[in-house]
Write a protein that holds these residues in place. Structure first.
Motif, PDB file in Angstrom:
ATOM      1  N   TYR A 222       0.824  -1.201   0.000  1.00  0.00           N
ATOM      2  CA  TYR A 222       0.000   0.000   0.000  1.00  0.00           C
ATOM      3  C   TYR A 222       0.865   1.262   0.000  1.00  0.00           C
ATOM      4  O   TYR A 222       1.803   1.382   0.789  1.00  0.00           O
ATOM      5  CB  TYR A 222      -0.914   0.012   1.235  1.00  0.00           C
ATOM      6  CG  TYR A 222      -1.741  -1.249   1.344  1.00  0.00           C
ATOM      7  CD1 TYR A 222      -2.972  -1.357   0.714  1.00  0.00           C
ATOM      8  CD2 TYR A 222      -1.258  -2.351   2.050  1.00  0.00           C
ATOM      9  CE1 TYR A 222      -3.721  -2.524   0.794  1.00  0.00           C
ATOM     10  CE2 TYR A 222      -1.995  -3.516   2.137  1.00  0.00           C
ATOM     11  CZ  TYR A 222      -3.219  -3.599   1.502  1.00  0.00           C
ATOM     12  OH  TYR A 222      -3.948  -4.762   1.583  1.00  0.00           O
ATOM     13  N   GLY A 223       0.532   2.185  -0.917  1.00  0.00           N
ATOM     14  CA  GLY A 223       1.157   3.493  -0.918  1.00  0.00           C
ATOM     15  C   GLY A 223       0.527   4.334   0.175  1.00  0.00           C
ATOM     16  O   GLY A 223      -0.674   4.636   0.138  1.00  0.00           O
ATOM     17  N   LEU A 243       5.904   2.875   1.001  1.00  0.00           N
ATOM     18  CA  LEU A 243       5.246   1.629   0.643  1.00  0.00           C
ATOM     19  C   LEU A 243       5.174   0.770   1.893  1.00  0.00           C
ATOM     20  O   LEU A 243       6.201   0.472   2.519  1.00  0.00           O
ATOM     21  CB  LEU A 243       6.037   0.922  -0.468  1.00  0.00           C
ATOM     22  CG  LEU A 243       5.296  -0.142  -1.272  1.00  0.00           C
ATOM     23  CD1 LEU A 243       4.048   0.446  -1.930  1.00  0.00           C
ATOM     24  CD2 LEU A 243       6.217  -0.722  -2.344  1.00  0.00           C
ATOM     25  N   SER A 264      -2.685   4.369  -2.859  1.00  0.00           N
ATOM     26  CA  SER A 264      -2.504   3.440  -3.978  1.00  0.00           C
ATOM     27  C   SER A 264      -2.346   2.029  -3.425  1.00  0.00           C
ATOM     28  O   SER A 264      -1.968   1.838  -2.264  1.00  0.00           O
ATOM     29  CB  SER A 264      -1.282   3.815  -4.828  1.00  0.00           C
ATOM     30  OG  SER A 264      -0.090   3.749  -4.059  1.00  0.00           O
ATOM     31  N   HIS A 266      -0.610  -1.731  -4.450  1.00  0.00           N
ATOM     32  CA  HIS A 266       0.310  -2.439  -5.322  1.00  0.00           C
ATOM     33  C   HIS A 266       0.000  -3.932  -5.238  1.00  0.00           C
ATOM     34  O   HIS A 266       0.147  -4.542  -4.171  1.00  0.00           O
ATOM     35  CB  HIS A 266       1.757  -2.189  -4.900  1.00  0.00           C
ATOM     36  CG  HIS A 266       2.131  -0.733  -4.902  1.00  0.00           C
ATOM     37  ND1 HIS A 266       3.263  -0.262  -5.537  1.00  0.00           N
ATOM     38  CD2 HIS A 266       1.538   0.362  -4.358  1.00  0.00           C
ATOM     39  CE1 HIS A 266       3.337   1.048  -5.373  1.00  0.00           C
ATOM     40  NE2 HIS A 266       2.308   1.448  -4.654  1.00  0.00           N
ATOM     41  N   CYS A 268       0.517  -7.890  -6.647  1.00  0.00           N
ATOM     42  CA  CYS A 268       1.410  -8.808  -7.352  1.00  0.00           C
ATOM     43  C   CYS A 268       0.807 -10.203  -7.325  1.00  0.00           C
ATOM     44  O   CYS A 268       0.368 -10.680  -6.272  1.00  0.00           O
ATOM     45  CB  CYS A 268       2.792  -8.821  -6.703  1.00  0.00           C
ATOM     46  SG  CYS A 268       3.970  -9.965  -7.491  1.00  0.00           S
ATOM     47  N   CYS A 292       6.865 -12.477  -6.411  1.00  0.00           N
ATOM     48  CA  CYS A 292       6.295 -11.343  -5.687  1.00  0.00           C
ATOM     49  C   CYS A 292       7.151 -11.020  -4.466  1.00  0.00           C
ATOM     50  O   CYS A 292       7.697 -11.923  -3.828  1.00  0.00           O
ATOM     51  CB  CYS A 292       4.879 -11.667  -5.225  1.00  0.00           C
ATOM     52  SG  CYS A 292       3.669 -11.766  -6.552  1.00  0.00           S
ATOM     53  N   ALA A 299       9.343  -4.849  -1.897  1.00  0.00           N
ATOM     54  CA  ALA A 299       8.442  -4.242  -2.877  1.00  0.00           C
ATOM     55  C   ALA A 299       8.956  -2.905  -3.367  1.00  0.00           C
ATOM     56  O   ALA A 299       8.692  -2.506  -4.507  1.00  0.00           O
ATOM     57  CB  ALA A 299       7.051  -4.083  -2.272  1.00  0.00           C
ATOM     58  N   THR A 318       2.390  -7.565 -11.924  1.00  0.00           N
ATOM     59  CA  THR A 318       2.396  -6.521 -10.909  1.00  0.00           C
ATOM     60  C   THR A 318       1.744  -5.274 -11.488  1.00  0.00           C
ATOM     61  O   THR A 318       1.956  -4.941 -12.661  1.00  0.00           O
ATOM     62  CB  THR A 318       3.830  -6.183 -10.457  1.00  0.00           C
ATOM     63  OG1 THR A 318       4.607  -5.769 -11.594  1.00  0.00           O
ATOM     64  CG2 THR A 318       4.494  -7.387  -9.811  1.00  0.00           C
ATOM     65  N   GLN A 319       0.950  -4.615 -10.673  1.00  0.00           N
ATOM     66  CA  GLN A 319       0.295  -3.397 -11.135  1.00  0.00           C
ATOM     67  C   GLN A 319      -0.039  -2.520  -9.935  1.00  0.00           C
ATOM     68  O   GLN A 319      -0.340  -3.019  -8.847  1.00  0.00           O
ATOM     69  CB  GLN A 319      -0.995  -3.724 -11.908  1.00  0.00           C
ATOM     70  CG  GLN A 319      -1.553  -2.544 -12.684  1.00  0.00           C
ATOM     71  CD  GLN A 319      -2.555  -2.969 -13.743  1.00  0.00           C
ATOM     72  OE1 GLN A 319      -2.661  -4.152 -14.074  1.00  0.00           O
ATOM     73  NE2 GLN A 319      -3.303  -2.024 -14.266  1.00  0.00           N
ATOM     74  N   VAL A 320       0.038  -1.211 -10.151  1.00  0.00           N
ATOM     75  CA  VAL A 320      -0.286  -0.242  -9.117  1.00  0.00           C
ATOM     76  C   VAL A 320      -1.620   0.405  -9.472  1.00  0.00           C
ATOM     77  O   VAL A 320      -1.788   0.939 -10.575  1.00  0.00           O
ATOM     78  CB  VAL A 320       0.813   0.831  -8.997  1.00  0.00           C
ATOM     79  CG1 VAL A 320       0.438   1.848  -7.916  1.00  0.00           C
ATOM     80  CG2 VAL A 320       2.156   0.181  -8.692  1.00  0.00           C
ATOM     81  N   THR A 322      -4.468   3.264  -8.386  1.00  0.00           N
ATOM     82  CA  THR A 322      -4.713   4.463  -7.591  1.00  0.00           C
ATOM     83  C   THR A 322      -6.083   4.379  -6.943  1.00  0.00           C
ATOM     84  O   THR A 322      -7.068   4.016  -7.587  1.00  0.00           O
ATOM     85  CB  THR A 322      -4.644   5.720  -8.472  1.00  0.00           C
ATOM     86  OG1 THR A 322      -3.340   5.811  -9.058  1.00  0.00           O
ATOM     87  CG2 THR A 322      -4.914   6.973  -7.665  1.00  0.00           C
TER      88      THR A 322
END
Length: 336
Positions: A222-223, A243, A264, A266, A268, A292, A299, A318-320, A322
């Motif tokens: 998590y951002g 992160l 955000s 993240h 995986c 991952c 991360a 993997t993808q972020v 928002t």
């Protein structure tokens, strides 16, 4: 009768010598072997292509389903209120929307929620470090007719309309709204989801269902907006974000609403094929692939590498995503 009877000359007999026969057999065997080799190679290529296509479909479907929920996390129809917005009025800001109550985002590191039907779930004991859990909540659409596509849960079922909680301070104090609640988790080598779609609010949540199979890892980070968490009245603009994993956020005082400062998510996922699928690509007994990350520190760095010896094909996604409700000033975010 004439004493001499003329005989017809014997008809010349045709045939092949032994050398010719052996040569023709050898050529035939060579042609057959070549065709067989080409057929086997083509079959192996088709099998590998099928495995890779299946892996790609699995990863893309999983990411799309999870990403759609994350992007809507915390959405609630704004109904307004008469309160004066200030940095210390988090609960009042939240109550300006029909979302009103409960967490919009929550997670567990290597564990499952004790009760994934709870609006503010807590994590249970450790289960598997390769599989995290993620819960997402947001308001569904109560206006669009069903024929145009209402917002369903992760299993494609429309959740029931729920009444606003006691103490709601918005101007619309009498209203019902469908709240979607999706919980994603990994178990038994698959990615599962439990939604809250059902005919009536009084009915129990449906049982979880498998979304995709052959999942080896499902990790979520998590951002986190450190600056605004420490000082909600900070001026808008550039900020410091770190992160974090779910264990860190769950370790913060719950009254500070740490999950409200996640901007955000993240995700995986590692998807694998059946055993020995990579045998058709290489004779190597092992290969390296990007797995991952297991910690927030991993991360934040280069993708960690793992060595596989089972000859199964693997692909890491993997993808972020928002959290759009935190991207701009809104009732779910502290305002300066």
């Amino acid at each position: 009768m004439h004493p001499y009877t003329a005989r017809r000359p014997a008809i010349a007999q045709g045939g092949r010598s032994l050398v010719e026969m052996m040569l023709s057999i050898t050529i035939g065997l060579a042609v057959t072997a070549g065709v067989s080799t080409a057929f086997v190679a083509s079959t192996r290529t088709a099998r590998v292509a099928g495995e890779l296509a299946g892996i790609a479909d699995t990863g893309q479907v999983a990411m799309q389903l999870i990403g759609n929920s994350i992007r809507q996390s915390g959405y609630g129809e704004i109904v307004g209120s008469e309160i004066a917005i200030g940095g210390g009025q988090a609960s009042l800001q939240r109550s300006q929307t029909l979302f009103a109550d409960g967490a919009s985002l929550a997670g567990c590191s290597g564990a499952r929620f004790v009760d994934d039907t709870n609006r503010n779930p807590v994590c249970g004991g450790a289960v598997d470090p390769n599989f995290d859990s993620l819960m997402v909540r947001f308001q569904g659409d109560a206006v669009i007719p069903p024929a145009q596509g209402l917002i369903d849960d992760c299993l494609g079922i429309l959740p029931p309309a729920e009444p606003l909680p006691v103490g709601h301070v918005g101007t619309s104090v009498v209203a019902n709204r469908p709240i979607v609640q999706n919980t994603y988790f990994g178990a038994a080598g698959s990615l599962w989801c439990r939604g809250n779609g059902r005919a009536a609010e009084a009915l129990p949540f449906p049982a979880p269902q498998q979304l995709v199979g052959n999942v080896e890892q499902f990790k979520v980070f998590y951002g986190f907006d450190d600056v605004r968490y420490s000082n909600p009245a900070v001026n808008p603009g550039a900020t410091v974000r770190s992160l974090r994993d779910a264990a860190f956020l769950n370790g913060l005082p719950p009254e500070t609403l740490p999950w409200d400062f996640v901007v955000s998510v993240h995700v995986c996922i590692v998807v694998r094929s059946g055993p020995d699928a990579a045998r058709d690509l290489s004779n190597a007994t092992s290969y390296s692939y990007s797995r991952c990350p297991m910690t927030a520190a991993e991360a934040a760095g280069a993708p960690p590498q793992e060595t596989a010896t089972d000859r199964a094909l693997r692909r890491t996604y993997t993808q972020v995503f928002t959290v759009r409700s935190r991207a701009t000033a809104n009732p779910r975010q502290f305002l300066p």
